[in-house]
Enzyme design. Structure first.
Site, PDB file in Angstrom:
ATOM      1  N   TYR A  26       0.798  -1.223   0.000  1.00  0.00           N
ATOM      2  CA  TYR A  26       0.000   0.000   0.000  1.00  0.00           C
ATOM      3  C   TYR A  26       0.833   1.276   0.000  1.00  0.00           C
ATOM      4  CZ  TYR A  26       0.998  -0.591   5.009  1.00  0.00           C
ATOM      5  OH  TYR A  26       1.620  -0.779   6.218  1.00  0.00           O
ATOM      6  N   CYS A  27       2.147   1.184  -0.074  1.00  0.00           N
ATOM      7  CA  CYS A  27       2.987   2.379   0.045  1.00  0.00           C
ATOM      8  C   CYS A  27       2.730   3.337  -1.116  1.00  0.00           C
ATOM      9  CB  CYS A  27       4.465   2.008   0.093  1.00  0.00           C
ATOM     10  SG  CYS A  27       5.546   3.448   0.304  1.00  0.00           S
ATOM     11  N   CYS A 264      -2.384  18.408  11.620  1.00  0.00           N
ATOM     12  CA  CYS A 264      -2.804  19.119  10.405  1.00  0.00           C
ATOM     13  C   CYS A 264      -4.051  18.510   9.785  1.00  0.00           C
ATOM     14  CB  CYS A 264      -1.666  19.157   9.399  1.00  0.00           C
ATOM     15  SG  CYS A 264      -1.115  17.519   8.816  1.00  0.00           S
ATOM     16  N   CYS A 270      -4.387  23.950   6.264  1.00  0.00           N
ATOM     17  CA  CYS A 270      -3.149  23.179   6.345  1.00  0.00           C
ATOM     18  C   CYS A 270      -2.052  23.960   5.640  1.00  0.00           C
ATOM     19  CB  CYS A 270      -3.328  21.782   5.777  1.00  0.00           C
ATOM     20  SG  CYS A 270      -3.860  21.720   4.052  1.00  0.00           S
ATOM     21  N   CYS A 285       3.319  19.316   0.614  1.00  0.00           N
ATOM     22  CA  CYS A 285       2.977  18.354   1.663  1.00  0.00           C
ATOM     23  C   CYS A 285       3.516  16.995   1.252  1.00  0.00           C
ATOM     24  CB  CYS A 285       1.452  18.307   1.836  1.00  0.00           C
ATOM     25  SG  CYS A 285       0.832  16.967   2.889  1.00  0.00           S
ATOM     26  N   ASP A 286       3.748  16.150   2.237  1.00  0.00           N
ATOM     27  CA  ASP A 286       4.222  14.795   1.981  1.00  0.00           C
ATOM     28  C   ASP A 286       3.251  14.016   1.097  1.00  0.00           C
ATOM     29  OD1 ASP A 286       5.813  12.377   2.445  1.00  0.00           O
ATOM     30  OD2 ASP A 286       4.142  11.752   3.714  1.00  0.00           O
TER      31      ASP A 286
END
Length: 409
Positions: A26-27, A264, A270, A285-286
């Site tokens: 799922y990464c 966040c 955000c 954002c990541d």
């Protein structure tokens, strides 16, 4: 254009980019390797030096926290982090305290890592999805082999060296029906005291409108996610308040007492958590490391300017400004604020876009915990411990038994 008053921000830094020694099904980040064809995926010393200096200079507070992630950040080797610590000492201001947090799969940790983390007081987060059969469902290596035993060896290293350790567990189709098995494994067998539970939502980009076809079959079901967290909460609120700390519970209680510094995901806006890639590229954002949300490179523009740019401000404010009317009138909006924008891709019953895929689960969890959260908040306001809630809850059978049964049906 830069905002007149720069605001504090954090950065999640990826010294190895998306490179990892595992291949978790799922990464979402492994695919980001495609953004940098031909790269060695190792942060150069000059880039590291520039980043450490700029990040420290940009922080107004006397305490600064560096967050290291990946991919798998330990792949870059211990000498890199020894250099990190040296640069932090070089650039920190008098009286400033530097903290480091590192998220790892723990499979590469040995005594050298343990001694280093202990000496420099790193907070280490370990990714683990529960006991062996639940963890190894999706957390596998490049050969498809489960990782549980190797992770446990890494955790043992951290324990032997007395390293402060958090557990980060994802909630997905493989473990969503086993909330108490997961929680009790962490609490009783690992003696873990700080836990995060992150829902796995893998979006399909095929344009189909039906919710069931918008995500992969690995993704957590929204209602089951709500039951998963409510089941754990019912166990926690009766037995573990003040001794086990679960991020979602802490954040929710913080909302009830108007505490600053929330997560966040549940803030009204955000955009204060950037992602820094191995080559110094900075993204909004990541979860938005993609060309449309590229802000610039910190070796070309100062990090503080990128963090406070009009582009980044607009990104953060869009979370508030694009809420559907259902969210605006919702009784738990003050707790949720629509959740993370990355998951706001479904529609309301009226067909309005922008509803969070996890809406039903969040609503059920926040509603389910409202009474006991209100009690804990009232205790804290008068100087009494939140753990008094354990004497307040009735002795009726725990809702968690019902929720677990429902989740298994």
């Amino acid at each position: 254009m830069i905002n007149a008053v720069p605001q504090p921000f954090q950065a999640m830094t990826k010294p190895t980019g998306a490179i990892c020694n595992l291949d978790c099904s799922y990464c979402y980040f492994l695919a980001k390797e495609m953004l940098y064809p031909g790269s060695r995926f190792r942060m150069a010393d000059e880039t590291l030096r520039t980043y450490v200096r700029q990040y420290i200079e940009a922080q107004p507070a006397p305490e600064v926290t560096f967050v290291w992630q990946g991919g798998e950040p330990t792949l870059i080797g211990l000498p890199f982090f020894e250099r990190v610590v040296a640069l932090q000492q070089e650039f920190k201001r008098p009286g400033m305290r530097i903290h480091n947090s590192l998220q790892t799969n723990a499979t590469l940790l040995d005594d050298a890592w343990g001694a280093f983390f202990r000496e420099h007081q790193f907070l280490v987060g370990v990714s683990l999805d529960g006991p062996r059969e639940l963890n190894d469902r999706f957390r596998v290596d490049k050969g498809g082999v489960g990782t549980f035993d190797r992770v446990m060896k890494g955790i043992d290293v951290l324990k032997r060296f007395g390293v402060e350790c958090n557990i980060l567990a994802t909630v997905h189709a493989g473990n969503q029906n086993h909330p108490l098995e997961v929680y009790r494994f962490f609490r009783d067998e690992l003696s873990a005291r700080f836990l995060q539970f992150i829902p796995i939502v893998e979006r399909l980009e095929d344009g189909r409108a039906d919710r069931d076809t918008l995500v992969t079959d690995r993704s957590v079901d929204p209602a089951r996610f709500g039951r998963f967290m409510s089941s754990i909460y019912d166990e926690w609120v009766r037995h573990d308040v003040g001794t086990v700390f679960v991020q979602l519970f802490d954040v929710t209680l913080g909302k009830h007492i108007d505490a600053p510094g929330g997560l966040c995901v549940f803030e009204e806006t955000c955009g204060r958590g950037l992602a820094v890639e191995h080559n110094g590229d900075v993204y909004a954002c990541d979860h938005f490391v993609e060309p449309d949300h590229f802000l610039g490179n910190l070796e070309e523009l100062p990090l503080v300017e990128l963090a406070n740019s009009d582009q980044q401000r607009a990104f953060g404010e869009a979370k508030r400004d694009t809420l559907p009317s259902k969210c605006i009138s919702c009784d738990v909006r003050w707790l949720c604020h629509g959740g993370c924008p990355k998951d706001r891709f479904t529609t309301t019953p009226d067909g309005e876009p922008g509803l969070n895929y996890l809406c039903d689960g969040y609503f059920d969890f926040f509603s389910h915990t409202m009474e006991t959260m209100t009690f804990m908040a009232s205790e804290l306001r008068v100087g009494r411990p939140a753990s008094n809630v354990m004497h307040h809850v009735d002795e009726a059978p725990s809702h968690s038994a019902t929720a677990s049964s429902d989740a298994s049906s």
